[in-house]
Write an enzyme that holds these catalytic residues in place. Structure first.
Site, PDB file in Angstrom:
ATOM      1  N   LYS A 140     -14.291   4.368   3.146  1.00 13.16           N
ATOM      2  CA  LYS A 140     -13.032   4.442   2.403  1.00 13.16           C
ATOM      3  C   LYS A 140     -13.075   3.681   1.086  1.00 13.16           C
ATOM      4  O   LYS A 140     -12.398   4.033   0.127  1.00 13.16           O
ATOM      5  CB  LYS A 140     -11.885   3.914   3.270  1.00 13.16           C
ATOM      6  CG  LYS A 140     -11.568   4.781   4.477  1.00 13.16           C
ATOM      7  CD  LYS A 140     -10.954   6.102   4.079  1.00 13.16           C
ATOM      8  CE  LYS A 140     -10.470   6.898   5.284  1.00 13.16           C
ATOM      9  NZ  LYS A 140     -10.028   8.265   4.887  1.00 13.16           N
TER      10      LYS A 140
ATOM     11  N   GLU B  43      -1.233   5.057   2.033  1.00 10.20           N
ATOM     12  CA  GLU B  43      -0.929   5.246   3.442  1.00 10.20           C
ATOM     13  C   GLU B  43      -2.162   4.812   4.217  1.00 10.20           C
ATOM     14  O   GLU B  43      -3.265   4.775   3.694  1.00 10.20           O
ATOM     15  CB  GLU B  43      -0.647   6.723   3.730  1.00 10.20           C
ATOM     16  CG  GLU B  43      -1.900   7.592   3.905  1.00 10.20           C
ATOM     17  CD  GLU B  43      -2.775   7.722   2.663  1.00 10.20           C
ATOM     18  OE1 GLU B  43      -2.263   7.448   1.557  1.00 10.20           O
ATOM     19  OE2 GLU B  43      -3.964   8.081   2.795  1.00 10.20           O
TER      20      GLU B  43
ATOM     21  N   SER C  19     -19.372   6.819   9.512  1.00 14.35           N
ATOM     22  CA  SER C  19     -18.424   6.546   8.430  1.00 14.35           C
ATOM     23  C   SER C  19     -17.818   5.148   8.461  1.00 14.35           C
ATOM     24  O   SER C  19     -17.355   4.654   7.444  1.00 14.35           O
ATOM     25  CB  SER C  19     -17.320   7.598   8.445  1.00 14.35           C
ATOM     26  OG  SER C  19     -16.706   7.634   9.722  1.00 14.35           O
TER      27      SER C  19
END
Lengths: 420, 267
Positions: free
Chosen positions: A100, A123, A396
């Site tokens: 991210k 968010e 990830s």
């Protein structure tokens, strides 16, 4: 599923100027936001061609995020499964614990250098995007507010505290299902209200144009690195993988690793959705995997596959992984699926938990529950392949944030354990 | 007379009477099916010129807490798109003659089928559509279907809209143009923004269509402020709140707002 056409279009040329990936994508938002999206698109296009901006981002990715992240050969897991050789792209080792940060830092730098705004909202579901955004905001000195469903706040408490430590204000969202979907609604409402001073730092390859393309481009660093690492015998097998497997919530880590391989047509691309308690149960987030609930729709500004009832009301989703617990999917995934360039399958909560445990025990890596879905699918796939074949998993994120959830699912007492 | 003509006629009649059109919104199915029909009847009696018929959606991202809660309650009681159209039909049968604009988000319309929705809405007695998350150009199909059926397709403009954007939006608009008074979501507010007059005048330079202002209008004084510059006054959240208290509260607030549209605001 629609098959690829005889003469496939250049896959890198989407979206078009209207933000369309074939029939998907677009810009379905209240009029108040249109000027902000136009401004964002202009800033992004400028930054994309601005060498100074790209150099600054590359420098931060190297010196702050710790890129390039390694490629790891999962020798013991491969031997245990007795099939293909499995490699892991280690986004879990990126600063703040997941892929991210690539996008959060990219957008935050865009805000700082090109947009003249001082406040960002975001968010978060699992909290990984919220933590990444809070991190980028702290690094670049931006005011940051993160919206998070109260259900997610409960199941991801350490991440809530992390964000607060980083100077971000976390606002609980108590409407609707109190998860990611509702956090996005609330972030958009904040953005509409403060649009002149605020940037919405959307965390996945979703939302109105230009977000799906911009987020993809910031995440494509994963695939570019992985491709070079695979081809280099010093860092990988010295060849392209036969299959790439990534989990798909909104789909940013998947599109990030897929994209630089799109023209390598022999490489199979597999996205893994959250199968939750199974498709029959209706308790899942498999937009492609459930033809009964997953249909063409519009949610949060983009046209894609959306889990919904026959009346067009958005369905409530379930996944053990908060980051995959979302009713829609990035529009480019829907397009790649139509073209036959990528395939999508799903993995249940139980399969993901099995993948989670095996990766812990055989490789000493605790994966995020999101990433564990990709591992879970590979448990099935690898034994069907030969030892001369190669699978690349996009790992990830790391799983520290999920320990409470896993403890609740497995029980704290794991028995004798011991390494096999 | 029906469709976009009925909408135009409502504005013309209000204008001829020297006032702005009073345009209440109500969420169908709230607080329950029968009460929502009674709210429309009550507002028709006190002098509504046009109704916005709210069709609930699970994720209303342009709406504030009041309408979110109301539409959520309507949905949890099982209100469907088809139900809302059936309610419209009942209102027509009962003699309500004012134009009706269906207000919903794009996904329920897409799920229903755009052409089919337009056909069924028209048959039920709907005259126009307002879809706050559908900017002009995103659905040529819906625009074509509305044009062919003679329904108005109302687009929104916001204080942030640039002159180029205003030009594009009014070129697509039919019926009237919906001006969002504030950068924000629906909901009653204490005061209207000071730049509202300039905003309305800016849009006026680009179009002959009636301009209606909504978001944040909650009382007589605000209605009068808007009526002094615009052709229509849209009130949603304040009336929905009143509906929770009962029809008397709706009637009282409705009367107050109608008075507001008739009193030219003087500074």
């Amino acid at each position: 599923m629609t098959q690829a056409t005889a003469s496939p279009p250049s896959l890198g040329s989407v979206p078009d100027e209207h933000g369309r990936f074939g029939p998907y994508g677009g810009r379905y938002v209240p009029e108040t936001l249109i000027p902000a999206l136009e401004e964002l698109e202009a800033a992004y296009l400028e930054a994309r061609n601005d060498r100074a901006f790209q150099a600054e981002l590359a420098h931060l990715l190297r010196t702050y995020v710790g890129r390039p992240t390694p490629l790891t050969y999962a020798r013991r897991l491969s031997e245990h499964l007795g099939g293909a050789r499995i490699y892991l792209k280690r986004e879990d080792l990126a600063h703040s614990g997941a892929h991210k940060i690539n996008n959060a830092l990219g957008q935050a730098l865009l805000v700082k250098r090109k947009m003249g705004k001082q406040r960002i909202v975001a968010e978060t579901g699992a909290g990984q995007h919220g933590v990444a955004t809070a991190t980028a905001a702290a690094l670049l000195g931006l005011e940051c507010v993160v919206y998070m469903g109260t259900v997610d706040m409960e199941r991801q408490r350490p991440n809530v505290f992390r964000m607060r430590l980083l100077g971000t204000q976390v606002r609980g969202v108590d409407s609707g299902s109190r998860t990611l979907k509702d956090a996005i609604n609330e972030a958009i409402r904040d953005w509409v209200t403060h649009v002149r001073t605020t940037h919405y730092l959307l965390g996945s390859a979703l939302g109105p144009h230009p977000y799906p393309a911009m987020v993809r481009d910031f995440q494509a660093v994963i695939g570019r690195e992985a491709r070079a690492q695979m081809l280099d015998p010093q860092t990988g097998p010295g060849r392209l993988p036969d299959v790439i497997v990534a989990c798909v919530g909104g789909g940013s880590n998947a599109i990030g690793i897929f994209h630089p391989f799109l023209e390598d047509r022999a490489v199979r691309l597999i996205g893994v959705e959250a199968g939750g308690l199974g498709i029959e149960s209706g308790q899942h987030a498999a937009r492609f995997g459930d033809p009964r609930l997953g249909r063409l729709g519009v949610l949060h500004g983009t046209k894609s596959y959306v889990l919904q009832n026959p009346d067009g009301q958005i369905a409530l989703t379930h996944s053990i992984s908060a980051g995959l617990d979302y009713a829609s999917v990035g529009p480019e995934h829907a397009w790649l699926r139509d073209l036959g360039r990528a395939e999508y399958t799903y993995c249940t909560d139980d399969q993901a938990l099995e993948g989670f445990q095996l990766l812990c025990r055989f490789e000493g890596i605790i994966p995020a529950l999101e990433s564990a879905h990709a591992v879970g699918h590979v448990l099935e796939l690898a034994p069907q392949m030969g030892p001369d074949e190669v699978i690349l998993i996009n790992l990830s994120g790391r799983g520290d944030k999920d320990l409470d959830t896993v403890m609740a699912a497995l029980g704290e007492d794991l028995g004798e354990g011991g390494n096999p | 007379m029906r469709g976009v003509e009925r909408i135009q006629e409502a504005f013309a009649r209000a204008r001829a009477a020297g006032r702005a059109a009073f345009m209440p919104y109500h969420a169908m199915g709230y607080p329950d099916r029968e009460s929502s029909l009674a709210v429309i009847h009550t507002l028709a009696q006190v002098g509504a010129d046009l109704f916005e018929i709210g069709i609930p959606f699970s994720d209303p991202l342009a709406d504030g807490p009041t309408i979110q809660a109301a539409t959520h309650q309507a949905l949890s009681q099982g209100t469907t798109v088809a139900d809302c159209l059936a309610m419209v039909r009942e209102l027509r049968t009962a003699g309500i003659a004012q134009p009706f604009c269906a207000m919903s988000y794009y996904n329920p319309i897409l799920a229903y089928g755009e052409e089919r929705f337009v056909a069924d809405a028209r048959d039920a007695g709907i005259d126009g559509l307002i879809v706050p998350d559908l900017p002009p150009g995103e659905s040529p199909e819906l625009e074509t279907a509305c044009r062919e059926a003679g329904l108005g397709l109302i687009f929104l403009l916001a204080p942030t809209s640039t002159p180029e954007r205003i030009r594009t939006v009014v070129a697509h608009a039919t019926g009237f143009v919906y001006l969002v008074s504030v950068t924000g979501i629906t909901g009653a507010r204490d005061r209207l923004p000071p730049d509202l007059v300039a905003f309305v005048e800016r849009v006026r330079r680009f179009t002959e269509l009636p301009l209606a202002v909504g978001f944040g209008i909650a009382n007589r004084e605000q209605a009068a402020q808007v009526a002094a510059v615009a052709d229509g006054v849209i009130v949603g959240s304040a009336l929905v709140k009143a509906a929770a208290q009962g029809l008397d509260a709706v009637r009282e607030l409705g009367r107050e707002l109608v008075t507001g549209t008739q009193v030219p605001f003087s500074t």
